[in-house]
Design a protein around this motif. Structure first.
Motif, mmCIF file in Angstrom:
data_model
loop_
_atom_site.group_PDB
_atom_site.id
_atom_site.type_symbol
_atom_site.label_atom_id
_atom_site.label_comp_id
_atom_site.label_asym_id
_atom_site.label_seq_id
_atom_site.Cartn_x
_atom_site.Cartn_y
_atom_site.Cartn_z
ATOM 1 N N TYR B 41 42.606 34.099 31.155
ATOM 2 C CA TYR B 41 43.017 34.386 31.900
ATOM 3 C C TYR B 41 44.289 33.576 31.448
ATOM 4 O O TYR B 41 45.613 33.579 31.937
ATOM 5 C CB TYR B 41 42.428 33.277 33.144
ATOM 6 N N THR B 42 43.991 32.587 30.261
ATOM 7 C CA THR B 42 45.624 32.404 29.454
ATOM 8 C C THR B 42 46.768 33.634 28.713
ATOM 9 O O THR B 42 47.484 33.509 28.121
ATOM 10 C CB THR B 42 45.845 31.373 28.445
ATOM 11 N N LYS B 43 45.823 34.985 28.728
ATOM 12 C CA LYS B 43 45.636 36.156 28.594
ATOM 13 C C LYS B 43 46.331 36.858 29.524
ATOM 14 O O LYS B 43 46.363 37.117 30.415
ATOM 15 C CB LYS B 43 44.536 36.950 28.160
ATOM 16 N N PRO B 44 47.756 38.390 28.522
ATOM 17 C CA PRO B 44 47.970 38.962 29.129
ATOM 18 C C PRO B 44 46.863 40.044 29.165
ATOM 19 O O PRO B 44 45.401 40.278 29.486
ATOM 20 C CB PRO B 44 49.166 39.924 28.622
ATOM 21 N N LYS B 45 47.055 41.064 30.889
ATOM 22 C CA LYS B 45 46.084 41.655 31.260
ATOM 23 C C LYS B 45 46.639 43.307 30.944
ATOM 24 O O LYS B 45 47.098 43.314 30.008
ATOM 25 C CB LYS B 45 46.809 42.267 32.915
ATOM 26 N N ALA B 46 44.742 43.883 30.818
ATOM 27 C CA ALA B 46 45.265 45.250 30.555
ATOM 28 C C ALA B 46 46.048 46.122 30.581
ATOM 29 O O ALA B 46 46.457 46.071 31.818
ATOM 30 C CB ALA B 46 43.797 45.875 30.145
ATOM 31 N N LYS B 47 46.431 47.494 29.770
ATOM 32 C CA LYS B 47 47.678 48.096 30.784
ATOM 33 C C LYS B 47 45.909 48.852 31.364
ATOM 34 O O LYS B 47 45.038 48.685 31.640
ATOM 35 C CB LYS B 47 47.600 49.249 29.044
ATOM 36 N N ARG B 48 47.334 49.811 32.032
ATOM 37 C CA ARG B 48 46.175 51.044 33.336
ATOM 38 C C ARG B 48 46.021 51.634 32.399
ATOM 39 O O ARG B 48 46.588 52.239 31.958
ATOM 40 C CB ARG B 48 47.724 51.194 33.807
ATOM 41 N N TRP B 49 44.807 52.709 32.703
ATOM 42 C CA TRP B 49 44.513 53.976 32.517
ATOM 43 C C TRP B 49 44.524 55.086 33.522
ATOM 44 O O TRP B 49 43.443 56.753 33.126
ATOM 45 C CB TRP B 49 43.336 53.356 31.996
ATOM 46 N N ASP B 50 45.389 54.956 34.553
ATOM 47 C CA ASP B 50 44.928 55.921 35.652
ATOM 48 C C ASP B 50 45.346 57.223 34.729
ATOM 49 O O ASP B 50 44.867 58.781 35.299
ATOM 50 C CB ASP B 50 46.714 55.827 36.403
ATOM 51 N N HIS B 51 45.986 57.522 33.557
ATOM 52 C CA HIS B 51 46.243 58.786 33.422
ATOM 53 C C HIS B 51 45.358 59.012 32.445
ATOM 54 O O HIS B 51 44.995 60.439 31.972
ATOM 55 C CB HIS B 51 47.368 58.553 32.308
ATOM 56 N N ILE B 52 43.901 58.427 32.571
ATOM 57 C CA ILE B 52 43.197 59.140 31.801
ATOM 58 C C ILE B 52 42.176 59.324 32.534
ATOM 59 O O ILE B 52 40.525 60.282 31.967
ATOM 60 C CB ILE B 52 42.539 58.637 29.985
#
Lengths: 548, 548
Positions: B41-52
């Motif tokens: 949880y020290t890491k950034p979150k993933a990108k969002r993939w709504d577009h695929i």
């Protein structure tokens, strides 16, 4: 066995002795045709269903690599072809399971007198089992049953288990014809469905229904469903862009007149979709209503399906949870069926048993009568549709778990056999009869009959309770029907009982509901809990409706 | 454990001791978040993939009935809600399995000194297992491990097995960072992928790939694939109307330049489809070519994926079949890795381990390293995609077989633990090294090197043999390349060996192949058979090419 003799449980041994042996080795090709009696081939073939196959189903070809497997038939050939791992690398040497021995079906009896069956890597070599069957390739290849179960298999499922379900299907099918009351044996034999029916094991009926939708529908199509239906079945269809046309029900479930009306008056322009050609129905112990279609009702619906050329998917997990007649809270439960024959005759005929056209896909399940955790089910239908099912599984689930399949095989075939399985099903019938009686008895005792009404279910796990929401005091202060349903649901939870809201199960979410129902299951809770839970629900209803 | 410590095998016990306990009862909700270390949880979150996401994926909602399960948290509530059968009706009292005890991994050692593990209905009640964990509901409900395994579960899979694969994923992920050669520990910790990765068990990777296609593509789309690819993976896509854009390969597999070129020059009008945004790749021991992408190659491909915003599906059944270096027919195989740490460091980093964006879905499989018959696999990816996977499974396969899951849990977690599983994987590495050496050695001994060429594979099950078809005498008499390939294939079969034709594996069936290959597997046949089979193939080639 001559070709005019229908298969009976007692006839299975003879059929096996003279029929095709279970095929050899790892992932051999199999089909129900290997295991059906000659009697089946006296019947006409099913109709063709090309016109209802989806674009996806039509364009799926035979797997290239599975197709290459036929070269393995050449004697002495060594395969460097398929990427099947060597069984020596499967770190499971042996699996054993302890099963009940009829008639000692209770957990206590099983712990004391159950039978332990074992599958190991060496079984077939040592002549202990038929699961893997010796397969000599070159000098030293042979396969034991666990080695076969732990490897890849064909999408029809393990031949040994496929044989069991094929026989099970045929026995029941034919005895159903008895049940129709057509009288003479000759008529039974000449009044059957069709010749080219097949079974295919699958990863459970939920998967079977998902597959059926993908094979039979296109985005934008409507399918026919009961007005109250299993919500997960509806939720499988909706994301595929499949819409639900709702058919009215009565206490026996689906109404043929309503189905005929919906289809006869289908307005393509108004609906924006072609006329539906798939019916999804739970004919026995319907979820959520508990309704069971009589044989007569099924024949009427089948006729409507023929009239409009509708293909029927009968989802029948509760078929063997048909119970003894309900004789009232103080009544005496009739004794269990005295014989297998009497038991089978007591069952309502399935759509499959009356399916002269091959227009029925029957989804069969072990979940409610053996174990849902196996994730092994099977489908029965005409060869054309079942072949498309297999092709889909090949590039999806492949086949149900080999570990689950061998345990079911050990239980159902090696240990119980068909006779023991029927004993178990009779036991289940009586167990569920007791549970149903407890729940319905508790309702008679604790629910306010001024506003709560029900019919004792004849099959399944569900009791469907209608509530006269029009008598709810909230109506006067402007509460909507939906708000009242939610209020009753929450009041029940506050009072310590979870029941399901009827509105969760409507197929058509756009038409307002006239009535109001709650679903209670007698499948899981103990006798004490059922009594207490219904008392709590009754108290919640009284409070809600301001009854004494 | 502080939040800056990456998880190690040795750290799993401490993590479990201080972390969330395995959740209770039948079909409890679980997620990998319960089992990951704070470090994640020290890491950034993933990108969002709504577009695929496909229309199907976007429109699928949470199951109504599963959603109702949260009311069960109310203390003392009695459920008449869900239709889960009562465990007393599951006719399996106990399941046992015999497993190898490290380091005695061979079938012989297992038969002699293997360990029998047992799951029974009474285990949890008696404190013997964590599988089911006691769940008191009302006065007398509690669940034993087999009772839980035999009932319905959640589509994430059994919590106990999900915990194991989550920990396994995290340990390997972090050690991969070591392997990148980025040096300092601080850099390792701050150079990781992203925070919100999740695992979800599934009914095998074939099912996982089918699901991925349904969630990520629409009819008419193209996906990117290696020019030679697993034919079943291609055949899963084609009936969905998904087309295949082929990327060139070299001895390390997929060429980033070719991928960039295809994407940069994508002509929507000419192709009749939008630019591809999904890459399917088998990065390790690729099927059919045996090629393994180096870490550097993967990083280059990942960069191209970022440039064109491509989502990567890495199908990695052969990941742990990375072998010892090939040292020639007469060479000495280097000794096995001396420690778990050395073993894990020897593995090529996965795409997942370098996935800063959360653009990778990793399909994991037990099929090649434990048993294909379990039909249990898992997927790892960002929370958004894994959640859609779960929603799909809920209305399809539901979850992998509970029977297979509990047997894998007993083996992997209760018996072996992470350390024992790594021992097993090292054992597999050495076993496959021996097999590969046998096959490649046999090729060196028996194939005509005038026309047959190969590179010893570094991973997997497959050896890819190129044949100089241009030197085939049939060319002079007008035979086509395809006719020559078929003739060689049939000649091999005539001579008693089945190999796979390279053309079966082309992604693009419209472009003529320049080269010619045959695929041979060293997975299944015995040493003697491999030697004999390659001799037969060599003889067939000599005959075909008119060589002495």
């Amino acid at each position: 066995m001559t070709d005019s003799t229908p298969l009976s449980v007692a006839g299975v041994a003879a059929l096996r002795a003279q029929g095709t042996p279970v095929p050899l080795g790892i992932a051999p090709a199999t089909s129900s045709d290997m295991f059906k009696s000659a009697h089946c081939y006296t019947k006409p073939k099913a109709k063709r269903w090309d016109h209802i196959l989806s674009l996806e189903a039509k364009s799926r070809k035979v797997s290239t690599l599975k197709g290459a497997a036929h070269y393995l038939k050449n004697p002495g050939i060594i395969s460097l072809g398929g990427g099947l791992p060597s069984p020596e690398y499967f770190p499971i040497e042996q699996i054993s399971a302890k099963f009940p021995t009829p008639p000692g079906f209770s957990p206590e009896e099983t712990r004391e007198s159950g039978t332990v069956m074992t599958a190991s890597k060496g079984d077939v070599k040592n002549g202990n089992s038929i699961y893997g069957v010796m397969w000599v390739m070159g000098a030293d290849w042979c396969w034991a049953d666990l080695e076969v179960a732990l490897n890849y298999g064909q999408s029809t499922g393990a031949p040994q288990l496929l044989r069991f379900v094929t026989e099970h299907t045929e026995v029941n099918l034919l005895v159903h014809c008895h049940g129709h009351g057509h009288g003479l044996m000759a008529q039974i034999i000449h009044n059957p469905p069709y010749a080219d029916w097949h079974c295919c094991l699958n990863a459970g009926s939920t998967y079977g229904w998902d597959t059926a939708l993908r094979l039979l529908t296109e985005r934008g199509d409507y399918i026919l469903m009961e007005e109250y239906t299993f919500s997960s079945a509806a939720e499988t269809a909706l994301p595929l862009g499949v819409k639900l046309a709702s058919i009215k029900m009565d206490e026996q479930g689906l109404l043929p007149e309503s189905m005929d009306e919906v289809l006869s008056n289908w307005d393509e322009a108004a609906r924006g979709a072609r006329k539906p050609y798939v019916l999804y129905t739970i004919a026995t112990g319907q979820n959520p209503t508990g309704a069971t279609q009589s044989g007569e009702r099924r024949r009427a619906i089948y006729k409507v399906a023929q009239k409009h050329d509708v293909y029927i998917v009968e989802d029948e997990p509760y078929y063997f949870l048909q119970m003894q007649p309900y004789t009232g809270a103080d009544g005496t439960t009739p004794p269990p069926p005295a014989s297998h024959d009497e038991f089978i005759k007591s069952l309502i005929p399935s759509y499959l048993s009356m399916d002269v056209d091959g227009r029925v896909l029957r989804l069969e399940s072990f979940s409610k009568v053996v174990t849902p955790g196996s994730r092994v089910g099977w489908a029965v239908g005409c060869e054309q549709i079942i072949e498309r099912f297999m092709r889909n599984s090949e590039v999806s689930s492949q086949h149900p778990s080999g570990i689950a399949q061998i345990i079911l095989f050990k239980l159902l075939d090696e240990h119980w056999g068909h006779a023991g399985y029927l004993d178990w099903l009779i036991n289940m019938r009586m167990q569920y009869t007791d549970r149903r009686n407890m729940l319905v008895g508790a309702c008679e005792k604790s629910l306010p009959t001024e506003i709560a009404h029900w019919v004792a279910p004849a099959a399944g796990m569900f009791h469907w309770i209608e509530v006269d929401w029009q008598k709810h005091p909230g109506l006067a202060s402007g509460k909507t029907r939906d708000a009242i349903e939610e209020e009753i649901f929450q009041a029940a939870i506050q009072n310590g009982v979870l029941v399901s809201r009827g509105s969760w199960f409507t197929a058509d979410k756009n038409t307002p509901e006239e009535k109001m129902f709650f679903r209670a299951t007698f499948a899981a809770a103990s006798a004490d809990q059922i009594e207490e839970a219904i008392k709590r629900f009754g108290d919640a209803l009284r409070l809600q409706f301001g009854l004494a």
